[in-house]
Design an enzyme around this catalytic site. Structure first.
Site, PDB file in Angstrom:
ATOM      1  N   HIS A 140      19.253 -35.718  26.229  1.00  0.00           N
ATOM      2  CA  HIS A 140      17.972 -35.935  25.540  1.00  0.00           C
ATOM      3  C   HIS A 140      17.183 -37.131  26.053  1.00  0.00           C
ATOM      4  CE1 HIS A 140      19.504 -33.613  21.714  1.00  0.00           C
ATOM      5  NE2 HIS A 140      19.744 -32.980  22.853  1.00  0.00           N
ATOM      6  N   HIS A 160      22.301 -22.229  25.313  1.00  0.00           N
ATOM      7  CA  HIS A 160      20.882 -22.219  24.947  1.00  0.00           C
ATOM      8  C   HIS A 160      20.044 -22.658  26.133  1.00  0.00           C
ATOM      9  CE1 HIS A 160      20.364 -26.656  24.312  1.00  0.00           C
ATOM     10  NE2 HIS A 160      21.622 -26.626  23.916  1.00  0.00           N
ATOM     11  N   GLU A 163      17.715 -23.993  20.239  1.00  0.00           N
ATOM     12  CA  GLU A 163      18.868 -24.679  19.665  1.00  0.00           C
ATOM     13  C   GLU A 163      18.551 -26.127  19.363  1.00  0.00           C
ATOM     14  OE1 GLU A 163      22.662 -27.099  19.803  1.00  0.00           O
ATOM     15  OE2 GLU A 163      20.837 -27.249  21.010  1.00  0.00           O
ATOM     16  N   GLU A 164      17.755 -26.760  20.217  1.00  0.00           N
ATOM     17  CA  GLU A 164      17.490 -28.190  20.078  1.00  0.00           C
ATOM     18  C   GLU A 164      16.679 -28.524  18.830  1.00  0.00           C
ATOM     19  OE1 GLU A 164      18.919 -30.390  21.596  1.00  0.00           O
ATOM     20  OE2 GLU A 164      19.499 -29.674  23.578  1.00  0.00           O
ATOM     21  N   ASP A 197      28.465 -25.727  25.600  1.00  0.00           N
ATOM     22  CA  ASP A 197      27.442 -26.696  25.193  1.00  0.00           C
ATOM     23  C   ASP A 197      28.064 -28.045  24.862  1.00  0.00           C
ATOM     24  OD1 ASP A 197      24.884 -27.609  24.600  1.00  0.00           O
ATOM     25  OD2 ASP A 197      24.867 -26.795  22.568  1.00  0.00           O
ATOM     26  N   ASP A 243      21.616 -30.197  29.312  1.00  0.00           N
ATOM     27  CA  ASP A 243      21.853 -29.736  27.944  1.00  0.00           C
ATOM     28  C   ASP A 243      20.766 -28.712  27.617  1.00  0.00           C
ATOM     29  OD1 ASP A 243      22.401 -29.355  25.271  1.00  0.00           O
ATOM     30  OD2 ASP A 243      21.674 -31.322  24.640  1.00  0.00           O
ATOM     31  N   ASP A 254      16.705 -23.775  25.861  1.00  0.00           N
ATOM     32  CA  ASP A 254      15.661 -24.766  25.582  1.00  0.00           C
ATOM     33  C   ASP A 254      16.184 -26.178  25.812  1.00  0.00           C
ATOM     34  OD1 ASP A 254      17.318 -24.469  23.186  1.00  0.00           O
ATOM     35  OD2 ASP A 254      15.879 -25.788  22.194  1.00  0.00           O
TER      36      ASP A 254
END
Length: 410
Positions: free
Chosen positions: A379, A78, A174-175, A197, A140, A80
């Protein structure tokens, strides 16, 4: 290859692709197109046929170079990044030959230390990419994007490596839990796939949580406190009572492994109305259903003490344990296990305490385990990527492409 990985990861993480849970569009943010368009151009330059739809799902094909009938393997990542922390003006830093001592993050007071993040002991001696402390890194899952792109570059420049048809997907959102929502499995047309991932070296994950979201709404009666006796119903206290009736040890900070939990994400309200937002997680499907049932039972118990039932509970399933769909297809795990063994990588098949796009895709008919990327502390400002482990992940992608031929050319 190491410098190529650094250059590519730097190029990708400096593009802000943060998703937005409040948006109703797909992609949820216009800026995700910046990376999608770049990737589309780079894939085309590698000679791959690309297909990008209006919702930001970028597919590409590397054609087979063998004359035998093989299953099509897919690789996904992903593009994003998480809305949990600042994702703009990412200023990546490189640490060569990490020696294990604490690292000050830029000019901030934040420090990346093994005392707080003991997993960093596993990357001593590695080249690391870190943040300057003011943003997340975005590895990520841009590390996964890099690994797929570097593997494609390697395969296209080494035609002597035999492989079948390979499909690639780079996806938005995805997040915020929407990654596969508009994913067209039929258009992707792979027999099985892998999300790049994961996190630490050796992860090969095919079990995830079963997941649901619960919104608990408490309705109160607001009366002047001077005359509130036997009249006021305080919605804030109802919410407090509701949460107190849940098992206090079954929360994220007190569980591990296969243990499930209730996680109170947010409380918002006042005397008149208070909402509690939970996520519910469990690897076992029966326990998962019991957890949801317990919320309803608590609601009913509290409501039984009032004439007008003041509490409502809305529960929505989000995804299910992909192991239920992957285990009946053992080749999907056996192929990467053999690749790991050839590369000397110890396979860690511990369950994901979370979910990936593969959790939903597996239930959409595309078995999709998850593979390590070499990144950690997602994150937030302490996120880092091991370039050495990323190099191994590139080898895994190439190895899986080769192993599909070895497995089916019998």
């Amino acid at each position: 290859m190491k410098q190529d990985i650094i250059d590519r990861l730097t190029r990708y993480v400096t593009i802000d692709t943060q998703s937005n849970p409040e948006s109703t569009t797909t992609p949820s943010t216009e800026k995700q197109w910046d990376l999608l368009n770049l990737l589309n151009d780079e894939l085309t330059d590698l000679g791959l046929e690309t297909d990008i739809d209006e919702q930001g799902y970028l597919f590409a094909t590397l054609d087979s170079n063998v004359d035998i009938d093989l299953p099509t393997v897919g690789f996904l990542a992903h593009i994003d990044t998480s809305p949990d922390f600042n994702a703009s003006h990412v200023n990546p830093q490189i640490i060569d030959n990490y020696d294990g001592t604490p690292i000050q993050l830029g000019k901030t007071n934040r420090t990346l230390s093994q005392d707080v993040f003991p997993a960093m002991k596993n990357v001593e001696g590695h080249t690391l990419m870190i943040t300057d402390g003011t943003s997340l890194l975005g590895a990520d899952d841009k590390a996964g994007v890099v690994e797929i792109m570097e593997a494609l570059k390697y395969l296209t420049s080494h035609p002597e490596i035999k492989h079948g048809k390979i499909r690639v997907a780079f996806t938005p959102d995805e997040e915020i839990g929407r990654g596969p929502h508009e994913f067209d499995v039929e258009r992707f047309n792979a027999d099985f796939a892998y999300t790049m991932d994961g996190s630490e070296y050796g992860e090969l994950q095919y079990e995830s949580f079963n997941a649901a979201e619960a919104i608990v709404t408490c309705h109160g009666v607001n009366v002047h406190p001077g005359s509130a006796k036997d009249a006021m119903i305080n919605a804030v206290l109802l919410g407090q009572q509701f949460n107190a009736l849940l098992p206090q040890n079954e929360v994220p900070e007190r569980t591990e492994g296969y243990e499930g939990f209730y996680h109170l994400m947010k409380i918002n309200g006042d005397v008149e109305k208070t909402t509690l937002q939970y996520i519910i997680r469990d690897h076992d499907r029966n326990e998962f259903e019991l957890r949801k049932k317990r919320l309803v039972e608590i609601k009913n118990d509290i409501n039984s003490h009032f004439e007008d039932e003041p509490i409502e509970v809305e529960i929505n399933d989000q995804y299910y344990n992909m192991g239920e769909k992957i285990e009946p297809n053992p080749h999907v795990i056996d192929i990467p296990k053999r690749v790991f063994e050839k590369l000397g990588i110890p396979a860690n098949t511990a369950p994901i305490r979370g979910g990936t796009d593969g959790s939903q895709l597996s239930y959409m008919g595309l078995p999709t385990p998850n593979i390590f990327t070499g990144c950690d502390n997602f994150h937030g400002p302490f996120e880092y990527a091991s370039i050495d482990v990323m190099e191994k992940a590139v080898q895994v992608v190439v190895g899986i492409a080769e192993e599909v031929v070895n497995t089916y050319d019998k």
